[in-house]
Design an enzyme around this catalytic site. Structure first.
Site, PDB file in Angstrom:
ATOM      1  N   CYS A 155       2.270   2.785  -2.255  1.00 43.84           N
ATOM      2  CA  CYS A 155       2.045   3.016  -0.827  1.00 43.84           C
ATOM      3  C   CYS A 155       2.849   2.039   0.025  1.00 43.84           C
ATOM      4  O   CYS A 155       3.400   2.405   1.064  1.00 43.84           O
ATOM      5  CB  CYS A 155       0.562   2.877  -0.504  1.00 43.84           C
TER       6      CYS A 155
ATOM      7  N   CYS B 292      -1.468  12.065  -5.237  1.00 43.51           N
ATOM      8  CA  CYS B 292      -2.688  11.275  -5.030  1.00 43.51           C
ATOM      9  C   CYS B 292      -3.715  11.991  -4.154  1.00 43.51           C
ATOM     10  O   CYS B 292      -4.632  11.364  -3.633  1.00 43.51           O
ATOM     11  CB  CYS B 292      -2.343   9.916  -4.428  1.00 43.51           C
TER      12      CYS B 292
ATOM     13  N   CYS C  50      -4.201   3.609   2.616  1.00 43.24           N
ATOM     14  CA  CYS C  50      -2.871   3.510   2.019  1.00 43.24           C
ATOM     15  C   CYS C  50      -2.258   2.128   2.206  1.00 43.24           C
ATOM     16  O   CYS C  50      -1.311   1.772   1.514  1.00 43.24           O
ATOM     17  CB  CYS C  50      -1.950   4.562   2.628  1.00 43.24           C
TER      18      CYS C  50
END
Length: 257
Positions: free
Chosen positions: A131, A220, A243
């Site tokens: 991320c 995800c 994130c």
């Protein structure tokens, strides 16, 4: 060895420089406390400085995008393409931008993915690092020069957002950035979002009808079953709730925080 006098002086200096921004945020929250989301959006664009709208073009993003387009079609809209997004999201981004007449959509991508994650396998070993590489770092770079940015976060979305204000001082894992974050929809409930989209005949993200009430990167994000939390499909079976774009007290937010 760390010179404690110097360290303390630096810390005092940072605190002093942050004070005016904290005062500005407090003043904006007091001023708009009982105002509508549209008024908060308009006030932010007029009175908070050089502001960008950051949008994932996800399940509920079209609400803020529509508000921005009505107020000023030239509002900078930053869309982070992680190169792991659903094809449906990429198509939806183009369609919504054209339909709403947004004239300043900026596609943000990381420049070092090929070097740092050439096979796209980083997500298997370290989702936070993935991320950070694909989303957080490029967004922070894109926000350089802006005084603040607008998000679509809402109190109902997660326990970490339960006390969310309209305006807040932005923090990252490295500390305060000197920018303001604006959350016009902070107090909205799910039915408010649905009502706004229906009343304004706004297009839905195609994945919502397939069981995706919260949409991120394809690897995800999974469908959500009836009765599950709307964000249950994000990083399923992991102790991860954000994130990394959104940080509280200098830390990534985890489930149960």
């Amino acid at each position: 060895m760390v010179n404690l006098d110097t360290y303390n002086a630096d810390a005092d200096g940072l605190a002093a420089s942050a004070a005016p921004l904290n005062d500005k945020v407090a003043g904006l929250n007091a001023r708009f406390r009982h105002h509508s989301a549209t008024a908060v959006m308009q006030g932010a664009l007029q009175d908070a400085g050089n502001i960008a709208l950051v949008s994932s073009f996800g399940a509920e993003s079209v609400v803020l995008l529509h508000m921005a387009a009505v107020i000023d079609p030239m509002v900078p809209v930053l869309f982070v393409d992680t190169e792991l997004l659903f094809t449906e999201t990429l198509v939806y981004q183009q369609e919504v931008s054209e339909r709403l007449g947004l004239r300043n959509v900026q596609i943000v991508k990381a420049a070092d993915i090929a070097a740092k994650d050439p096979y796209g396998a980083l997500r298997f070993s370290d989702t936070d690092a993935c991320c950070a590489l694909r989303k957080t770092a490029p967004l922070q770079a894109a926000l350089d020069g802006f005084d603040g940015w607008i998000t679509g976060r809402k109190r109902f979305q997660a326990g970490s957002r339960a006390a969310l204000d309209f305006f807040e001082v932005e923090e990252t894992a490295a500390g305060a950035t000197g920018r303001i974050k604006i959350n016009p929809l902070a107090h909205w409930a799910p039915e408010d979002v649905r009502a706004y989209m229906t009343e304004n005949r706004l297009p839905r993200h195609p994945l919502v009808a397939k069981g995706y009430p919260s949409i991120g990167c394809a690897p995800c994000t999974s469908p959500v079953a009836a009765g599950e939390d709307p964000r249950a499909g994000r990083w399923r079976d992991q102790s991860k709730e954000e994130c990394g774009i959104h940080v509280v007290n200098g830390q990534f937010i985890r489930t149960g925080a």
